[in-house]
Design a protein around this motif. Sequence first.
Motif, PDB file in Angstrom:
ATOM      1  N   PRO A   1       0.788  -1.242   0.000  1.00 33.63           N
ATOM      2  CA  PRO A   1       0.000   0.000   0.000  1.00 33.63           C
ATOM      3  C   PRO A   1       0.811   1.280   0.000  1.00 33.63           C
ATOM      4  N   TYR A   2       1.990   1.271   0.613  1.00 32.84           N
ATOM      5  CA  TYR A   2       2.765   2.515   0.630  1.00 32.84           C
ATOM      6  C   TYR A   2       3.168   2.889  -0.796  1.00 32.84           C
ATOM      7  N   THR A   3       3.773   1.949  -1.499  1.00 34.53           N
ATOM      8  CA  THR A   3       4.165   2.189  -2.893  1.00 34.53           C
ATOM      9  C   THR A   3       2.945   2.506  -3.752  1.00 34.53           C
ATOM     10  N   SER A   4       1.890   1.695  -3.596  1.00 36.35           N
ATOM     11  CA  SER A   4       0.706   1.827  -4.447  1.00 36.35           C
ATOM     12  C   SER A   4      -0.024   3.147  -4.229  1.00 36.35           C
ATOM     13  N   THR A   5      -0.173   3.536  -2.979  1.00 43.74           N
ATOM     14  CA  THR A   5      -0.888   4.785  -2.683  1.00 43.74           C
ATOM     15  C   THR A   5      -0.173   5.986  -3.283  1.00 43.74           C
ATOM     16  N   LEU A   6       1.139   6.035  -3.124  1.00 45.47           N
ATOM     17  CA  LEU A   6       1.879   7.162  -3.678  1.00 45.47           C
ATOM     18  C   LEU A   6       1.815   7.156  -5.208  1.00 45.47           C
ATOM     19  N   ALA A   7       1.963   5.988  -5.813  1.00 41.61           N
ATOM     20  CA  ALA A   7       1.914   5.898  -7.273  1.00 41.61           C
ATOM     21  C   ALA A   7       0.539   6.294  -7.804  1.00 41.61           C
ATOM     22  N   LEU A   8      -0.515   5.836  -7.125  1.00 37.66           N
ATOM     23  CA  LEU A   8      -1.872   6.130  -7.579  1.00 37.66           C
ATOM     24  C   LEU A   8      -2.221   7.608  -7.401  1.00 37.66           C
ATOM     25  N   THR A   9      -1.940   8.152  -6.228  1.00 38.84           N
ATOM     26  CA  THR A   9      -2.336   9.543  -5.961  1.00 38.84           C
ATOM     27  C   THR A   9      -1.526  10.535  -6.788  1.00 38.84           C
ATOM     28  N   ASN A  10      -0.293  10.177  -7.153  1.00 38.25           N
ATOM     29  CA  ASN A  10       0.465  11.025  -8.069  1.00 38.25           C
ATOM     30  C   ASN A  10      -0.300  11.222  -9.372  1.00 38.25           C
ATOM     31  N   ALA A  11      -1.005  10.168  -9.797  1.00 42.20           N
ATOM     32  CA  ALA A  11      -1.732  10.205 -11.066  1.00 42.20           C
ATOM     33  C   ALA A  11      -3.132  10.792 -10.930  1.00 42.20           C
ATOM     34  N   THR A  12      -3.842  10.465  -9.855  1.00 44.01           N
ATOM     35  CA  THR A  12      -5.250  10.863  -9.739  1.00 44.01           C
ATOM     36  C   THR A  12      -5.449  12.300  -9.277  1.00 44.01           C
ATOM     37  N   LEU A  13      -4.529  12.821  -8.474  1.00 40.86           N
ATOM     38  CA  LEU A  13      -4.755  14.121  -7.837  1.00 40.86           C
ATOM     39  C   LEU A  13      -5.011  15.258  -8.832  1.00 40.86           C
ATOM     40  N   PRO A  14      -4.240  15.398  -9.919  1.00 44.21           N
ATOM     41  CA  PRO A  14      -4.532  16.507 -10.844  1.00 44.21           C
ATOM     42  C   PRO A  14      -5.951  16.450 -11.415  1.00 44.21           C
ATOM     43  N   TYR A  15      -6.457  15.243 -11.670  1.00 45.00           N
ATOM     44  CA  TYR A  15      -7.822  15.098 -12.178  1.00 45.00           C
ATOM     45  C   TYR A  15      -8.838  15.432 -11.079  1.00 45.00           C
ATOM     46  N   ALA A  16      -8.573  14.968  -9.861  1.00 46.66           N
ATOM     47  CA  ALA A  16      -9.486  15.237  -8.743  1.00 46.66           C
ATOM     48  C   ALA A  16      -9.579  16.736  -8.466  1.00 46.66           C
ATOM     49  N   ILE A  17      -8.460  17.441  -8.582  1.00 41.98           N
ATOM     50  CA  ILE A  17      -8.454  18.896  -8.382  1.00 41.98           C
ATOM     51  C   ILE A  17      -9.310  19.576  -9.451  1.00 41.98           C
ATOM     52  N   GLN A  18      -9.207  19.124 -10.703  1.00 42.66           N
ATOM     53  CA  GLN A  18     -10.044  19.685 -11.773  1.00 42.66           C
ATOM     54  C   GLN A  18     -11.524  19.494 -11.466  1.00 42.66           C
ATOM     55  N   LEU A  19     -11.885  18.292 -11.019  1.00 44.55           N
ATOM     56  CA  LEU A  19     -13.284  18.004 -10.708  1.00 44.55           C
ATOM     57  C   LEU A  19     -13.792  18.894  -9.580  1.00 44.55           C
ATOM     58  N   ALA A  20     -12.943  19.090  -8.578  1.00 49.15           N
ATOM     59  CA  ALA A  20     -13.345  19.923  -7.441  1.00 49.15           C
ATOM     60  C   ALA A  20     -13.428  21.399  -7.832  1.00 49.15           C
ATOM     61  N   ASN A  21     -12.478  21.862  -8.618  1.00 49.31           N
ATOM     62  CA  ASN A  21     -12.447  23.282  -8.999  1.00 49.31           C
ATOM     63  C   ASN A  21     -13.601  23.681  -9.910  1.00 49.31           C
ATOM     64  N   LYS A  22     -13.952  22.793 -10.839  1.00 48.69           N
ATOM     65  CA  LYS A  22     -14.918  23.149 -11.884  1.00 48.69           C
ATOM     66  C   LYS A  22     -16.282  22.492 -11.719  1.00 48.69           C
ATOM     67  N   GLY A  23     -16.367  21.455 -10.866  1.00 50.41           N
ATOM     68  CA  GLY A  23     -17.567  20.631 -10.841  1.00 50.41           C
ATOM     69  C   GLY A  23     -17.443  19.584 -11.942  1.00 50.41           C
ATOM     70  N   TRP A  24     -18.090  18.439 -11.752  1.00 49.40           N
ATOM     71  CA  TRP A  24     -17.859  17.341 -12.693  1.00 49.40           C
ATOM     72  C   TRP A  24     -18.343  17.654 -14.110  1.00 49.40           C
ATOM     73  N   GLU A  25     -19.453  18.392 -14.235  1.00 51.65           N
ATOM     74  CA  GLU A  25     -19.993  18.650 -15.572  1.00 51.65           C
ATOM     75  C   GLU A  25     -19.057  19.529 -16.398  1.00 51.65           C
TER      76      GLU A  25
END
Length: 371
Positions: free
Chosen positions: A306-330
């Motif tokens: 999980p340590y390796t996996s969490t860091l690898a996954l969140t490195n990739a997902t966070l920029p997309y999650a920030i876009q969704l939060a900033n703009k709303g999903w639509e």
Amino acid sequence: MIIGVPKEIKNNENRVALTPAGVAEFKKNGHTVYIQTLAGVGSGFTDEAYEKAGATILPTIEAVYEIAEMIVKVKEPIASEYKLIKENQLLFTYFHFASSEELTHAMIERKAICLAYETVEKADRSLPLLVPMSEVAGRMAIQEGAKYLEKPMGGRGILLGGVAGVKPANVLVLGGGIVGTQAAKMAAGLGANVTIMDISLPRLRYLEDVMPANVDTVMSNEYNVREAIKLADLIIGAVLIPGAKAPHLITRDMLKEMKPGTVLVDVAVDQGGCIETCTPTTHENPTFVIDEIVHYCVANMPGAVPYTSTLALTNATLPYAIQLANKGWEKACKENEELKKGLNVVNGKIVYKGVSEAWKLPYCHISEVLA
């Protein structure tokens, strides 16, 4: 936006969808983050670290789902979570709908916005949120396969790399994508004789160029697969069709052509599996035996590291999650084609063709929900 991160409750799933660094990024963008207590402990992140980064800790999973506008997870919701999901709530996680009809119907019924990591797709058809976990799973497939080849684990009693005067094991990798490439590299590095199969000649040419001398490339077809499995000691299933069920390249009758104690590792099991006899298992009970063939079919393999996996996954997902939060999903999905392709179920409608085809359910074109 209000972001919620529940603790993963799937068997032995120790990853978490957001690190303290991710919390800090959300806070910097003006969002509120709620984390369920102990959500990060399996990955090495304490409640105190999240609080220091600006998150609020909540005591229960119910409290997180109740308050959040966007739920960020790692694995798909399981049955006990279905009732917690609210209409119009955005869920950003791995779903793999094509492997679970129950989950598909549940998300349709809850009328949630389901944006799946595994179908977010770039213009070059690469899958940026699947790649990091595919890299981990591909490498782990060889680690686990090597372990279960040991006699006490039910395998043939073969060391992958052999020793002086003794031939190494034969490893067959079905699929030359990210998982297959990483698996082949790991197996080759341990000294095994590796054969990697794919249906794409350009991909095989690429692999031929970059792989070491102990890796052979072979065109994938039924005849070649049937011949290769007779010699293999370890077989890795690494076939993926984004958002759809994986095809069965190894069928039940083929098991009788394998050597007793051969190990099968089906990395595609969370998309239905490319080996007919494989059904999902857990880290607690990872294997079963059919016709003297060991099957390893853990659906969340990266959860074991999980340590390796969490860091690898969140490195990739966070920029997309920030876009969704900033703009709303639509708005985010209208402006970002990659995110738009991640939408699978929206307000009770299936908007991803692979999911509708998997369960023969009505398909709604994405343009109808993003008018």
